[in-house]
Design a protein around this motif. Structure first.
Motif, PDB file in Angstrom:
ATOM      1  N   LYS A  30       0.816  -1.211   0.000  1.00  0.00           N
ATOM      2  CA  LYS A  30       0.000   0.000   0.000  1.00  0.00           C
ATOM      3  C   LYS A  30       0.851   1.263   0.000  1.00  0.00           C
ATOM      4  CE  LYS A  30      -4.130  -1.861   0.133  1.00  0.00           C
ATOM      5  NZ  LYS A  30      -5.111  -1.645  -0.967  1.00  0.00           N
ATOM      6  N   LEU A  31       1.973   1.236   0.718  1.00  0.00           N
ATOM      7  CA  LEU A  31       2.839   2.411   0.751  1.00  0.00           C
ATOM      8  C   LEU A  31       3.464   2.683  -0.614  1.00  0.00           C
ATOM      9  CD1 LEU A  31       4.625   2.012   4.199  1.00  0.00           C
ATOM     10  CD2 LEU A  31       3.091   3.853   3.512  1.00  0.00           C
ATOM     11  N   VAL A  32       3.837   1.627  -1.321  1.00  0.00           N
ATOM     12  CA  VAL A  32       4.375   1.808  -2.674  1.00  0.00           C
ATOM     13  C   VAL A  32       3.306   2.403  -3.592  1.00  0.00           C
ATOM     14  CG1 VAL A  32       5.294   0.617  -4.691  1.00  0.00           C
ATOM     15  CG2 VAL A  32       6.084  -0.022  -2.425  1.00  0.00           C
ATOM     16  N   SER A  33       2.070   1.866  -3.511  1.00  0.00           N
ATOM     17  CA  SER A  33       0.979   2.393  -4.327  1.00  0.00           C
ATOM     18  C   SER A  33       0.652   3.840  -3.947  1.00  0.00           C
ATOM     19  CB  SER A  33      -0.269   1.518  -4.160  1.00  0.00           C
ATOM     20  OG  SER A  33      -0.010   0.181  -4.545  1.00  0.00           O
ATOM     21  N   PHE A  34       0.686   4.119  -2.651  1.00  0.00           N
ATOM     22  CA  PHE A  34       0.397   5.472  -2.186  1.00  0.00           C
ATOM     23  C   PHE A  34       1.432   6.467  -2.710  1.00  0.00           C
ATOM     24  CE2 PHE A  34       0.672   8.707   1.297  1.00  0.00           C
ATOM     25  CZ  PHE A  34      -0.581   9.269   1.094  1.00  0.00           C
ATOM     26  N   SER A  35       2.701   6.073  -2.676  1.00  0.00           N
ATOM     27  CA  SER A  35       3.758   6.942  -3.191  1.00  0.00           C
ATOM     28  C   SER A  35       3.588   7.197  -4.686  1.00  0.00           C
ATOM     29  CB  SER A  35       5.123   6.312  -2.904  1.00  0.00           C
ATOM     30  OG  SER A  35       6.155   7.089  -3.444  1.00  0.00           O
ATOM     31  N   LYS A  36       3.270   6.140  -5.443  1.00  0.00           N
ATOM     32  CA  LYS A  36       3.059   6.304  -6.883  1.00  0.00           C
ATOM     33  C   LYS A  36       1.848   7.183  -7.163  1.00  0.00           C
ATOM     34  CE  LYS A  36       5.194   1.929  -8.238  1.00  0.00           C
ATOM     35  NZ  LYS A  36       4.972   0.595  -8.869  1.00  0.00           N
ATOM     36  N   LEU A  37       0.789   7.016  -6.383  1.00  0.00           N
ATOM     37  CA  LEU A  37      -0.414   7.822  -6.589  1.00  0.00           C
ATOM     38  C   LEU A  37      -0.133   9.294  -6.314  1.00  0.00           C
ATOM     39  CD1 LEU A  37      -3.440   7.924  -7.198  1.00  0.00           C
ATOM     40  CD2 LEU A  37      -3.868   7.496  -4.777  1.00  0.00           C
ATOM     41  N   HIS A 122       3.935   8.966   7.008  1.00  0.00           N
ATOM     42  CA  HIS A 122       3.813  10.381   7.343  1.00  0.00           C
ATOM     43  C   HIS A 122       4.728  11.248   6.466  1.00  0.00           C
ATOM     44  CE1 HIS A 122       1.110   9.862  10.680  1.00  0.00           C
ATOM     45  NE2 HIS A 122       1.914   8.989  11.266  1.00  0.00           N
ATOM     46  N   LYS A 123       5.893  10.732   6.126  1.00  0.00           N
ATOM     47  CA  LYS A 123       6.801  11.508   5.286  1.00  0.00           C
ATOM     48  C   LYS A 123       6.229  11.674   3.877  1.00  0.00           C
ATOM     49  CE  LYS A 123      11.586  11.672   3.662  1.00  0.00           C
ATOM     50  NZ  LYS A 123      12.907  10.991   3.669  1.00  0.00           N
ATOM     51  N   THR A 124       5.709  10.572   3.313  1.00  0.00           N
ATOM     52  CA  THR A 124       5.124  10.647   1.972  1.00  0.00           C
ATOM     53  C   THR A 124       3.917  11.575   1.954  1.00  0.00           C
ATOM     54  OG1 THR A 124       5.842   8.369   1.515  1.00  0.00           O
ATOM     55  CG2 THR A 124       4.149   9.286   0.090  1.00  0.00           C
ATOM     56  N   LYS A 125       3.065  11.465   2.974  1.00  0.00           N
ATOM     57  CA  LYS A 125       1.878  12.324   3.029  1.00  0.00           C
ATOM     58  C   LYS A 125       2.274  13.789   3.183  1.00  0.00           C
ATOM     59  CE  LYS A 125      -0.807  12.257   6.664  1.00  0.00           C
ATOM     60  NZ  LYS A 125      -1.818  11.860   7.685  1.00  0.00           N
ATOM     61  N   SER A 126       3.274  14.060   4.023  1.00  0.00           N
ATOM     62  CA  SER A 126       3.717  15.435   4.215  1.00  0.00           C
ATOM     63  C   SER A 126       4.310  16.010   2.932  1.00  0.00           C
ATOM     64  CB  SER A 126       4.751  15.481   5.350  1.00  0.00           C
ATOM     65  OG  SER A 126       5.261  16.792   5.505  1.00  0.00           O
ATOM     66  N   ASN A 127       5.136  15.208   2.245  1.00  0.00           N
ATOM     67  CA  ASN A 127       5.708  15.680   0.976  1.00  0.00           C
ATOM     68  C   ASN A 127       4.619  15.958  -0.055  1.00  0.00           C
ATOM     69  OD1 ASN A 127       8.314  15.497   1.951  1.00  0.00           O
ATOM     70  ND2 ASN A 127       8.647  13.442   1.174  1.00  0.00           N
ATOM     71  N   PHE A 128       3.611  15.094  -0.075  1.00  0.00           N
ATOM     72  CA  PHE A 128       2.537  15.266  -1.053  1.00  0.00           C
ATOM     73  C   PHE A 128       1.772  16.564  -0.798  1.00  0.00           C
ATOM     74  CE2 PHE A 128      -2.100  14.814  -1.512  1.00  0.00           C
ATOM     75  CZ  PHE A 128      -2.177  14.907  -2.892  1.00  0.00           C
ATOM     76  N   TYR A 129       1.409  16.818   0.471  1.00  0.00           N
ATOM     77  CA  TYR A 129       0.660  18.030   0.769  1.00  0.00           C
ATOM     78  C   TYR A 129       1.493  19.290   0.500  1.00  0.00           C
ATOM     79  CZ  TYR A 129      -3.240  15.479   2.804  1.00  0.00           C
ATOM     80  OH  TYR A 129      -4.320  14.673   2.973  1.00  0.00           O
ATOM     81  N   SER A 130       2.792  19.210   0.756  1.00  0.00           N
ATOM     82  CA  SER A 130       3.650  20.355   0.453  1.00  0.00           C
ATOM     83  C   SER A 130       3.696  20.626  -1.046  1.00  0.00           C
ATOM     84  CB  SER A 130       5.065  20.097   0.984  1.00  0.00           C
ATOM     85  OG  SER A 130       5.065  19.960   2.383  1.00  0.00           O
ATOM     86  N   LEU A 131       3.829  19.546  -1.832  1.00  0.00           N
ATOM     87  CA  LEU A 131       3.862  19.710  -3.283  1.00  0.00           C
ATOM     88  C   LEU A 131       2.527  20.224  -3.809  1.00  0.00           C
ATOM     89  CD1 LEU A 131       5.796  16.477  -4.315  1.00  0.00           C
ATOM     90  CD2 LEU A 131       6.615  18.816  -4.496  1.00  0.00           C
ATOM     91  N   ARG A 132       1.434  19.726  -3.231  1.00  0.00           N
ATOM     92  CA  ARG A 132       0.122  20.161  -3.708  1.00  0.00           C
ATOM     93  C   ARG A 132      -0.124  21.637  -3.380  1.00  0.00           C
ATOM     94  NH1 ARG A 132      -5.483  17.133  -2.218  1.00  0.00           N
ATOM     95  NH2 ARG A 132      -5.119  18.113  -0.199  1.00  0.00           N
ATOM     96  N   GLU A 133       0.313  22.070  -2.204  1.00  0.00           N
ATOM     97  CA  GLU A 133       0.176  23.492  -1.874  1.00  0.00           C
ATOM     98  C   GLU A 133       0.974  24.364  -2.846  1.00  0.00           C
ATOM     99  OE1 GLU A 133       1.376  23.944   2.133  1.00  0.00           O
ATOM    100  OE2 GLU A 133      -0.402  22.950   2.988  1.00  0.00           O
ATOM    101  N   ARG A 134       2.160  23.883  -3.202  1.00  0.00           N
ATOM    102  CA  ARG A 134       2.961  24.657  -4.146  1.00  0.00           C
ATOM    103  C   ARG A 134       2.308  24.674  -5.529  1.00  0.00           C
ATOM    104  NH1 ARG A 134       9.022  22.819  -4.709  1.00  0.00           N
ATOM    105  NH2 ARG A 134       7.947  20.944  -5.449  1.00  0.00           N
ATOM    106  N   GLU A 135       1.740  23.510  -5.928  1.00  0.00           N
ATOM    107  CA  GLU A 135       1.048  23.461  -7.212  1.00  0.00           C
ATOM    108  C   GLU A 135      -0.181  24.361  -7.213  1.00  0.00           C
ATOM    109  OE1 GLU A 135       1.736  22.080 -10.046  1.00  0.00           O
ATOM    110  OE2 GLU A 135       3.612  21.186  -9.376  1.00  0.00           O
ATOM    111  N   ASP A 136      -0.909  24.388  -6.109  1.00  0.00           N
ATOM    112  CA  ASP A 136      -2.087  25.255  -6.025  1.00  0.00           C
ATOM    113  C   ASP A 136      -1.691  26.725  -6.116  1.00  0.00           C
ATOM    114  OD1 ASP A 136      -3.659  23.036  -5.765  1.00  0.00           O
ATOM    115  OD2 ASP A 136      -3.783  23.125  -3.581  1.00  0.00           O
ATOM    116  N   LEU A 137      -0.568  27.058  -5.478  1.00  0.00           N
ATOM    117  CA  LEU A 137      -0.101  28.437  -5.533  1.00  0.00           C
ATOM    118  C   LEU A 137       0.285  28.834  -6.953  1.00  0.00           C
ATOM    119  CD1 LEU A 137       0.695  31.048  -4.111  1.00  0.00           C
ATOM    120  CD2 LEU A 137       2.937  30.023  -3.639  1.00  0.00           C
ATOM    121  N   LEU A 138       1.046  27.932  -7.628  1.00  0.00           N
ATOM    122  CA  LEU A 138       1.436  28.228  -9.009  1.00  0.00           C
ATOM    123  C   LEU A 138       0.222  28.271  -9.924  1.00  0.00           C
ATOM    124  CD1 LEU A 138       4.648  26.036  -9.339  1.00  0.00           C
ATOM    125  CD2 LEU A 138       4.525  28.517  -9.154  1.00  0.00           C
ATOM    126  N   GLY A 139      -0.733  27.365  -9.668  1.00  0.00           N
ATOM    127  CA  GLY A 139      -1.947  27.364 -10.475  1.00  0.00           C
ATOM    128  C   GLY A 139      -2.746  28.643 -10.284  1.00  0.00           C
TER     129      GLY A 139
END
Length: 249
Positions: A30-37, A122-139
């Motif tokens: 599940k963690l591998v799939s979560f990271s890919k998603l 927790h690390k993968t989830k934190s990285n994802f939310y950080s990237l999404r916030e940056r994408e939302d800002l750029l968008g």
């Protein structure tokens, strides 16, 4: 009666270990799939920023998948924590005192695996939310630019420079995301290899604990081989001396 209780306790411990291993395997997949998603979500989100409103359906679908997978991972981690707690409780029972060292070693290994998986989640989830916030800002910046262009209809030099700078930022962000994806894939591979090595080490330790006579037999064989080598060397030396005495006399 005591023999029956010991057998029942042993079966209970083995059932807990089976549950722990099953949950650990599910978490690993599940963690591998979560990271890919998470990685695919960021990539598709960048591509969809320049498309029409139909992309909102795809984004909503991915959001639902991320929420569902996050909930499932949290539940698996909670279940594995509960199994570890049961294993810890079993080690404190009076019937398990005779095997306490081996049980504690096994329990510690499962706790380490749980800690690694929890940290990775927790690390993968934190990285994802950080990237999404940056994408939302750029968008948001991109949408503001498009809104400004459509409302004014003026493509002056200043706007063009701003757009070029924005494009440079997006390209840099894409390169950073690619580097992060490569690093995450490398870490997944290293984590998998570490799990394989831990499994091999555990099996070797289990075999050594189950069959102590094998170690004793190997030591006796080595001692006998060493003794035979010494005897053979002594015989060869004596024969050589006798041959030299016979030759010179």
């Amino acid at each position: 009666m005591s023999t029956t209780n010991m057998a029942t306790s042993s079966n209970y411990w083995e059932d807990l270990r089976k549950q722990a291993r099953q949950l650990e395997n599910e978490l690993d997949l599940k963690l591998v799939s979560f990271s890919k998603l998470c990685t695919s979500y960021n990539s598709s989100n960048r591509d969809q920023q320049t498309r029409d409103s139909r992309s909102d359906f795809a984004g909503s679908f991915q959001d639902n998948m991320l929420v569902a997978m996050t909930t499932e991972l949290e539940q698996l981690l909670a279940n594995l924590t509960a199994v570890n707690d049961k294993m810890a409780g079993y080690t404190n029972t009076p019937g398990a005192s005779s095997h306490n060292a081996a049980l504690m070693h096994t329990l510690q290994r499962h706790r380490d695996i749980l800690q690694d998986y929890t940290h990775e989640f927790h690390k993968t989830k934190s990285n994802f939310y950080s990237l999404r916030e940056r994408e939302d800002l750029l968008g948001s910046v991109h949408r503001d630019i498009e809104s400004y262009k459509s409302s004014t209809g003026v493509n002056n030099r200043r706007t063009e420079l701003f757009l070029k700078e924005h494009e440079h930022l997006r390209n840099s962000d894409s390169l950073i995301d690619n580097a992060i994806s490569i690093a995450m894939a490398t870490k997944e591979n290293i984590t998998f290899q570490r799990g394989v090595l831990k499994s091999i080490q555990t099996r070797v330790t289990t075999l050594a604990n189950r069959f102590p006579t094998i170690n004793s037999l190997i030591q006796k064989i080595n001692l006998r081989k060493r003794r035979d080598s010494l005897i053979l060397g002594g015989v060869i030396g004596v024969c050589t001396i006798l041959l030299l005495l016979y030759t010179f006399h």
